[in-house]
Design an enzyme around this catalytic site. Structure first.
Site, PDB file in Angstrom:
ATOM      1  N   LYS A 116       7.369  10.265   4.005  1.00 22.71           N
ATOM      2  CA  LYS A 116       6.859   8.558   3.667  1.00 22.71           C
ATOM      3  C   LYS A 116       6.114   8.427   2.546  1.00 22.71           C
ATOM      4  O   LYS A 116       5.950   6.998   2.009  1.00 22.71           O
ATOM      5  CB  LYS A 116       5.935   8.131   4.864  1.00 22.71           C
ATOM      6  CG  LYS A 116       7.934   8.277   6.098  1.00 22.71           C
ATOM      7  CD  LYS A 116       7.423   7.486   7.341  1.00 22.71           C
ATOM      8  CE  LYS A 116       8.060   7.012   9.026  1.00 22.71           C
ATOM      9  NZ  LYS A 116       8.204   8.704   9.044  1.00 22.71           N
ATOM     10  N   GLU A 200      -0.995   2.720   7.641  1.00 18.73           N
ATOM     11  CA  GLU A 200      -0.625   1.696   7.524  1.00 18.73           C
ATOM     12  C   GLU A 200      -1.312   0.443   8.684  1.00 18.73           C
ATOM     13  O   GLU A 200      -1.678   0.674   9.044  1.00 18.73           O
ATOM     14  CB  GLU A 200       1.008   1.550   7.524  1.00 18.73           C
ATOM     15  CG  GLU A 200       1.477   2.200   6.931  1.00 18.73           C
ATOM     16  CD  GLU A 200       2.849   2.389   6.776  1.00 18.73           C
ATOM     17  OE1 GLU A 200       3.821   2.463   5.757  1.00 18.73           O
ATOM     18  OE2 GLU A 200       3.648   1.566   7.427  1.00 18.73           O
ATOM     19  N   HIS A 235       7.200   2.176  20.319  1.00 20.08           N
ATOM     20  CA  HIS A 235       7.828   2.423  18.665  1.00 20.08           C
ATOM     21  C   HIS A 235       9.410   3.201  18.714  1.00 20.08           C
ATOM     22  O   HIS A 235       9.717   3.685  17.447  1.00 20.08           O
ATOM     23  CB  HIS A 235       6.633   3.805  18.079  1.00 20.08           C
ATOM     24  CG  HIS A 235       5.041   3.407  18.124  1.00 20.08           C
ATOM     25  ND1 HIS A 235       5.306   1.980  17.551  1.00 20.08           N
ATOM     26  CD2 HIS A 235       4.031   3.414  18.495  1.00 20.08           C
ATOM     27  CE1 HIS A 235       4.128   1.807  17.714  1.00 20.08           C
ATOM     28  NE2 HIS A 235       3.466   2.555  18.341  1.00 20.08           N
ATOM     29  N   ARG A 296      20.791   8.872   6.202  1.00 20.21           N
ATOM     30  CA  ARG A 296      21.384   9.288   7.605  1.00 20.21           C
ATOM     31  C   ARG A 296      21.676   8.165   7.608  1.00 20.21           C
ATOM     32  O   ARG A 296      21.651   7.044   7.216  1.00 20.21           O
ATOM     33  CB  ARG A 296      21.182  10.415   8.369  1.00 20.21           C
ATOM     34  CG  ARG A 296      19.335   9.700   8.937  1.00 20.21           C
ATOM     35  CD  ARG A 296      19.374  10.752   9.923  1.00 20.21           C
ATOM     36  NE  ARG A 296      18.005   9.883  10.962  1.00 20.21           N
ATOM     37  CZ  ARG A 296      17.056   8.514  11.518  1.00 20.21           C
ATOM     38  NH1 ARG A 296      18.180   8.303  11.755  1.00 20.21           N
ATOM     39  NH2 ARG A 296      16.220   8.613  11.809  1.00 20.21           N
TER      40      ARG A 296
END
Length: 678
Positions: A116, A200, A235, A296
């Site tokens: 990421k 973040e 999440h 994917r």
């Protein structure tokens, strides 16, 4: 087109790939672990190869064994599905080195988007807007905490190599950061083999909107519109839909173009998903931020298929063969609305703790042009602790969102599962939740709707006990008739099961339990049925099991002048006689107290705390002899690659731990000897 492919996956996605391959005339090879020897994907494939023990690390994650299976069976290509090796760049390279086509993006694209942190650096240079945060290489704990402090709380700690909601922690205050970081890193190592994280800014009332992209080897790239994946627990996505409610054509075009730009920036080929996060002002300002790219096919790809009429697995196979994309951007259009609900073996009332066991009864809703069930499980199969506990994906389509919601409510009402705890009743409430029905969506929807979604446990309606009684009486009658037929005198009155008593009105009492309450149904036998009485309310009841049509196997019950269709499944678990009564779209679980049946109630004894499922002890958070308050964390158990914290049930003293960190424990194992205060 290929003539034979190997599917390097299991469960519903492996079955999904088999379905498209068979339609295209492509033979399939399944791989399976020792735990999956009888799995549905093995039964559906043309061939199957065992690749190792139950643990994914020794089977589905061993690329060498999968490539060897492909070579031995003559498979020309490998489809990785999602999860496992689907985003492993080294596996993609190994396939190429072995002369086998990897049905996915190039290894370089996987590598670029696999971290990421690296992906955000790359896409920032390409002009794609990013969520504010720290995405660098410095992983020292105090440094990361300072970055979080500078951003301002709340923040998200996310595994840099993560996905699927694993390796992610929400932190509300600086003092909570060290423990959250340690927990996130442990889960990241377990799930992805890397403890690298990024920080973040957490956007309150945010939505997750993702774009389905597709690129071929000839330079073409399109987006197949967007999906809203905001409704999440832990999440992880629970409900997905397409198109995303409230997104304007201009916003859709802007996000679609940004997703295509992201794909082109890494030389992408095949199916991919670019995930964006939007804040409260999105409707007014149209501002969105890049989160990550999944290299994917996504779990939720069926909703995109339903609104576009395209088979994305077929697109994958054609692109992997070198063909051009089947359609250009201007040829793609949105038709109607689609919803997907993930049916899990889990207990929403216990923080969505996964459930394991054998599916002794499994009846999905009937499939049609409007209803689709993607699953890798059939009745009699087992949910094990080795893999994700998803049972199926339930997908519905209709002309608009309102009609699709009605379809989903009915389909969930028709789903009947016994053997494991499921989230079906929770999903039914979620779809009916005012916030969801009104498309007031954000990632905190479940938490802010807790009062609606997690109502206080209420007593079952009287009809539940009447229906259970009728089902039991009918089964007793059938058993008596069968025994009479096998006896030497089938017409003997002693073979009848009609409640006859000498000089007394034929009657008996059936006792049930729901929670701590007992319910006594008095049965008076009549000529063509029974008079049932519960708490002073009396009804004349009749019933029969249905044999044909849509309701075959269910029970038709008449209670006075009212007719109901229900299903009653009787099972014995831990010496308790359970009755699962499926009535009006809800599964009511009650107990039958039979004086002829010795009931030895299972469960926890005294101050013992037991493992809710098989797993591994990760950490002990208290010490023997320590006094703790109710809710204090005692130990962390890892199961199904997720961490579960075992807490103190009351104020008291930790007498002893029966396991150390690193020990494997069985379901129900006594973990802690705990003495509650008087």
């Amino acid at each position: 087109m290929f003539t034979k492919i190997l599917i390097a996956n299991r469960g519903e996605i492996a079955c999904r790939i088999v379905r498209t391959a068979r339609r295209l005339g492509v033979r399939t090879v399944a791989v399976y672990s020792e735990a999956d020897v009888n799995a549905r994907h093995v039964r559906l494939a043309d061939e199957a190869v065992c690749i190792g023990p139950a643990s994914a690390r020794e089977s589905y994650l061993v690329g060498e064994r999968i490539i060897d299976a492909a070579q031995r069976t003559g498979a020309q290509a490998i489809h990785p599905g999602y999860g496992f090796l689907s985003e492993n760049d080294q596996f993609a390279e190994a396939c190429a080195a072995a002369g086998i086509v990897f049905i996915g993006p190039p290894a370089a694209a996987i590598r670029a988007m696999g971290s990421k942190s690296a992906a955000k650096t790359l896409l920032a240079a390409a002009g794609v807007p990013l969520t504010p945060g720290y995405h660098g290489a410095n992983q020292e704990g105090d440094f990361l905490r300072r970055q979080a402090d500078a951003l301002g709380y709340p923040v998200l700690i996310k595994a840099a190599a993560g996905g699927g909601g694993k390796g992610m922690r929400l932190v509300e205050a600086s003092d909570d950061f060290p423990a959250a970081l340690a927990s996130c890193q442990r889960e990241a190592v377990s799930s992805f083999g890397s403890q690298e994280v990024l920080i973040e800014k957490y956007l309150r009332r945010s939505r997750h909107i993702e774009i389905q992209v597709f690129a071929d080897t000839l330079g073409n790239c399109v987006y197949l519109f967007e999906r809203d994946c905001s409704v999440q627990r832990r999440h992880q996505k629970v409900l997905e839909e397409a198109p995303a409610p409230g997104v304007t054509p201009a916003q859709r075009a802007a996000m679609g173009q940004a997703a295509v730009d992201a794909a082109r920036a890494v030389g992408y080929v095949g199916a991919g998903t670019v995930e964006f996060i939007v804040g409260e002002g999105f409707a007014r300002e149209g501002i969105f931020y890049f989160m990550e790219m999944n290299t994917r096919l996504q779990v939720e790809h069926p909703v995109s298929e339903m609104i576009t009429g395209q088979d994305l697995v077929e697109w994958q196979l054609r692109v992997a063969c070198g063909e051009a994309l089947p359609l250009r951007q201007e040829q793609l259009e949105i038709r109607g609305h689609a919803l997907e609900a993930r049916v899990y073996a889990e207990n929403p009332a216990q923080e969505f703790l996964p459930s394991t066991g054998r599916l002794v009864h499994l009846v999905p809703p009937a499939e049609s042009l409007n209803v689709r069930v993607d699953t890798g499980i059939e009745q009699g199969d087992e949910i094990t602790p080795y893999y994700d506990p998803m049972i199926a994906k339930l997908i519905v389509w209709d002309v608009d969102r309102h009609a699709a919601l009605a379809r989903m409510r009915q389909a969930l009402a028709d789903y009947r599962i016994v053997g494991v705890t499921t989230n079906i009743d929770f999903l039914s409430r979620l779809v009916a939740c005012p916030a969801f029905a009104d498309a007031d969506l954000d990632t905190g929807l479940i938490e802010r709707s807790r009062e609606f979604l997690f109502p206080a446990e209420a007593a079952p309606p009287r009809n539940v006990f009447f229906v259970a009684a009728v089902a039991g009486l009918l089964r007793e009658q059938a058993a008596a008739i069968a025994r009479a037929g096998q006896s030497g005198d089938p017409w003997s009155p002693w073979s009848l099961h009609d409640g006859w008593r000498l000089n007394l009105q034929p009657r008996r009492t059936l006792t049930y339990r729901a929670g701590d309450a007992h319910y006594e149904v008095v049965v008076a036998y009549e000529a063509d049925g029974w008079r049932l009485t519960l708490d002073g309310e009396s009804v004349v009841a009749r019933g029969r099991f249905l044999e044909r049509g849509r309701f075959a196997g269910q029970l038709a019950v008449e209670l006075d002048d009212r007719r109901l269709v229900a299903s009653v499944v009787a099972v014995t678990e831990k010496n308790e006689q359970k009755r699962h009564v499926f009535l009006n779209g809800t599964n009511y679980v009650i107990m039958r107290d039979d004086p002829l049946h010795l009931v030895e109630a299972g469960g926890t004894q005294g101050g013992r705390l037991t493992a809710p499922m098989p797993g591994k002890v990760i950490a002990l958070l208290a010490a023997s002899g320590q006094r703790v308050n109710k809710g204090a964390p005692l130990l962390i158990l890892e199961a199904m690659k997720m961490e579960h914290t075992i807490t103190a049930p009351a104020n008291g003293e930790v007498k002893a731990f029966h396991y150390a960190a690193g020990d494997q424990v069985a379901d129900g194992a006594e973990l802690v000897d705990f003495a509650p205060e008087p």
